[in-house]
Motif scaffolding. Sequence first.
Motif, PDB file in Angstrom:
ATOM      1  N   ASN A   1      30.006  35.037  53.567  1.00 30.21           N
ATOM      2  CA  ASN A   1      31.374  35.581  53.736  1.00 30.21           C
ATOM      3  C   ASN A   1      32.421  34.091  54.161  1.00 30.21           C
ATOM      4  O   ASN A   1      31.595  33.113  54.316  1.00 30.21           O
ATOM      5  N   PHE A   2      33.550  34.362  53.900  1.00 30.08           N
ATOM      6  CA  PHE A   2      34.169  33.196  53.634  1.00 30.08           C
ATOM      7  C   PHE A   2      35.501  33.143  54.648  1.00 30.08           C
ATOM      8  O   PHE A   2      35.883  34.057  55.217  1.00 30.08           O
ATOM      9  N   ASP A   3      35.763  31.813  55.155  1.00 31.44           N
ATOM     10  CA  ASP A   3      36.752  31.726  56.125  1.00 31.44           C
ATOM     11  C   ASP A   3      38.340  31.430  55.401  1.00 31.44           C
ATOM     12  O   ASP A   3      39.466  31.563  55.873  1.00 31.44           O
ATOM     13  N   LEU A   4      38.063  31.017  54.082  1.00 34.40           N
ATOM     14  CA  LEU A   4      39.137  30.453  53.277  1.00 34.40           C
ATOM     15  C   LEU A   4      38.879  30.866  51.818  1.00 34.40           C
ATOM     16  O   LEU A   4      37.481  30.249  51.164  1.00 34.40           O
ATOM     17  N   VAL A   5      39.705  31.304  51.005  1.00 35.10           N
ATOM     18  CA  VAL A   5      39.590  31.449  49.647  1.00 35.10           C
ATOM     19  C   VAL A   5      40.899  31.064  48.798  1.00 35.10           C
ATOM     20  O   VAL A   5      41.996  31.657  49.440  1.00 35.10           O
ATOM     21  N   PHE A   6      40.685  30.445  47.721  1.00 40.81           N
ATOM     22  CA  PHE A   6      42.031  30.074  47.007  1.00 40.81           C
ATOM     23  C   PHE A   6      41.689  30.604  45.629  1.00 40.81           C
ATOM     24  O   PHE A   6      40.732  30.233  44.739  1.00 40.81           O
ATOM     25  N   ILE A   7      42.476  31.246  44.982  1.00 41.93           N
ATOM     26  CA  ILE A   7      42.363  32.033  44.020  1.00 41.93           C
ATOM     27  C   ILE A   7      43.384  31.487  42.917  1.00 41.93           C
ATOM     28  O   ILE A   7      44.826  31.523  43.111  1.00 41.93           O
ATOM     29  N   ASP A   8      43.279  30.884  41.664  1.00 42.72           N
ATOM     30  CA  ASP A   8      44.066  30.238  40.856  1.00 42.72           C
ATOM     31  C   ASP A   8      43.232  30.287  39.475  1.00 42.72           C
ATOM     32  O   ASP A   8      43.000  29.074  39.057  1.00 42.72           O
ATOM     33  N   ALA A   9      42.927  31.391  39.233  1.00 39.40           N
ATOM     34  CA  ALA A   9      42.267  31.507  37.798  1.00 39.40           C
ATOM     35  C   ALA A   9      43.058  32.555  36.717  1.00 39.40           C
ATOM     36  O   ALA A   9      44.235  32.261  36.841  1.00 39.40           O
ATOM     37  N   ASP A  10      42.470  33.124  35.483  1.00 44.75           N
ATOM     38  CA  ASP A  10      43.071  33.835  34.852  1.00 44.75           C
ATOM     39  C   ASP A  10      43.808  34.980  35.553  1.00 44.75           C
ATOM     40  O   ASP A  10      43.011  35.833  36.350  1.00 44.75           O
ATOM     41  N   LYS A  11      45.267  35.346  35.268  1.00 43.73           N
ATOM     42  CA  LYS A  11      45.786  36.275  35.906  1.00 43.73           C
ATOM     43  C   LYS A  11      45.604  37.594  35.811  1.00 43.73           C
ATOM     44  O   LYS A  11      45.784  38.478  36.526  1.00 43.73           O
ATOM     45  N   LYS A  12      44.976  37.944  34.518  1.00 40.14           N
ATOM     46  CA  LYS A  12      44.608  39.530  34.461  1.00 40.14           C
ATOM     47  C   LYS A  12      43.757  39.897  35.262  1.00 40.14           C
ATOM     48  O   LYS A  12      43.500  41.085  35.262  1.00 40.14           O
ATOM     49  N   ASN A  13      42.652  39.029  35.768  1.00 41.02           N
ATOM     50  CA  ASN A  13      41.730  39.539  36.818  1.00 41.02           C
ATOM     51  C   ASN A  13      42.241  39.176  38.315  1.00 41.02           C
ATOM     52  O   ASN A  13      41.242  39.487  39.254  1.00 41.02           O
ATOM     53  N   TYR A  14      43.417  39.179  38.435  1.00 39.80           N
ATOM     54  CA  TYR A  14      43.681  38.728  40.046  1.00 39.80           C
ATOM     55  C   TYR A  14      43.566  39.819  40.784  1.00 39.80           C
ATOM     56  O   TYR A  14      43.177  39.675  41.987  1.00 39.80           O
TER      57      TYR A  14
ATOM     58  N   LYS B   1      34.656  40.065  51.714  1.00 38.40           N
ATOM     59  CA  LYS B   1      33.667  38.990  51.819  1.00 38.40           C
ATOM     60  C   LYS B   1      34.485  37.930  52.680  1.00 38.40           C
ATOM     61  O   LYS B   1      33.996  36.756  52.802  1.00 38.40           O
ATOM     62  N   VAL B   2      35.682  38.401  53.310  1.00 40.86           N
ATOM     63  CA  VAL B   2      36.442  37.456  53.887  1.00 40.86           C
ATOM     64  C   VAL B   2      36.457  37.930  55.616  1.00 40.86           C
ATOM     65  O   VAL B   2      36.447  38.904  55.666  1.00 40.86           O
ATOM     66  N   ASN B   3      36.092  36.771  56.513  1.00 42.70           N
ATOM     67  CA  ASN B   3      35.753  36.861  57.597  1.00 42.70           C
ATOM     68  C   ASN B   3      37.167  37.549  58.557  1.00 42.70           C
ATOM     69  O   ASN B   3      38.266  37.028  57.999  1.00 42.70           O
ATOM     70  N   LYS B   4      37.137  37.970  59.424  1.00 39.47           N
ATOM     71  CA  LYS B   4      38.304  38.577  60.312  1.00 39.47           C
ATOM     72  C   LYS B   4      38.945  37.261  60.640  1.00 39.47           C
ATOM     73  O   LYS B   4      38.284  36.127  61.121  1.00 39.47           O
ATOM     74  N   GLY B   5      40.234  37.079  60.360  1.00 39.40           N
ATOM     75  CA  GLY B   5      41.021  35.829  60.509  1.00 39.40           C
ATOM     76  C   GLY B   5      40.914  34.785  59.360  1.00 39.40           C
ATOM     77  O   GLY B   5      41.763  33.908  59.498  1.00 39.40           O
ATOM     78  N   GLY B   6      40.225  35.242  58.278  1.00 43.03           N
ATOM     79  CA  GLY B   6      39.973  34.320  57.074  1.00 43.03           C
ATOM     80  C   GLY B   6      41.288  34.467  56.644  1.00 43.03           C
ATOM     81  O   GLY B   6      42.109  35.324  56.245  1.00 43.03           O
ATOM     82  N   LEU B   7      41.606  33.213  55.867  1.00 40.18           N
ATOM     83  CA  LEU B   7      42.649  33.165  54.859  1.00 40.18           C
ATOM     84  C   LEU B   7      42.249  33.141  53.356  1.00 40.18           C
ATOM     85  O   LEU B   7      41.387  32.477  52.868  1.00 40.18           O
ATOM     86  N   ILE B   8      43.465  34.002  52.595  1.00 42.21           N
ATOM     87  CA  ILE B   8      43.326  33.837  51.287  1.00 42.21           C
ATOM     88  C   ILE B   8      44.524  33.275  50.742  1.00 42.21           C
ATOM     89  O   ILE B   8      45.691  33.570  51.253  1.00 42.21           O
ATOM     90  N   ILE B   9      44.497  32.319  49.990  1.00 39.13           N
ATOM     91  CA  ILE B   9      45.727  31.666  49.038  1.00 39.13           C
ATOM     92  C   ILE B   9      45.705  32.402  47.853  1.00 39.13           C
ATOM     93  O   ILE B   9      44.496  31.825  47.012  1.00 39.13           O
TER      94      ILE B   9
END
Length: 211
Positions: free
Chosen positions: A128-141, A151-159
């Motif tokens: 499980n993750f506290d921070l996730v950064f997504i910057d890949a192929d846009k078709k799969n965003y 898989k993101v913990n409570k209070g976790g940050l997705i960018i």
Amino acid sequence: MDFISKELVEYCLKMSSQESELLNQINRETHLNTTQPRMLSGHMQGNLLSILSKLKQPVNALEIGVFTGYSAVCIAEGLAKDGTLYCIDNNEETNQIANSYFLKSNHSHQIKLLEGNALTIISELQVNFDLVFIDADKKNYINYYNNIIEKVNKGGLIIIDNVLWSGKVLTNSEDEETRTLKQLNLLISEDNRVKSLLLPVRDGLFLIVKN
């Protein structure tokens, strides 16, 4: 898409913490030896990623889309002492460049570069993750968001990067990337599992905190 003048951007960068020598090397090689250097996160965005990571101090972080490793090095700066950054990309050539710089980083022992299909690898990671950064192929965003949110913990940050897509999200463009990004932005804005803020930084950064 330029949201503010070039002169004001340069002033902001001048007043901000400067690139480390390692980040400067990544920046330089990316512009010299890759065909799409604009994919680099760069000084402003990288600095923001570093600050957000330092505020969060993630035990486990994830980056989907590595390119030459600039953003990963920035995120790794904020990892908890025993933290790990999992980086996923399927491009063997740019992975070699990124890994060469990971090995030079003070956080080399905390960065794990995983080569292959991101959706497959995400499903196999028992983390499980506290921070996730997504910057890949846009078709799969949308697929990335839907697969990672649980898989993101409570209070976790997705960018999520490139969510303004050079302003095309305001047009009637029917190309697949633009349609997907419009759908993603609407999905996030209506998702009661999160609190979100879309920032007009670079090509648009979505900051998403899981409730």
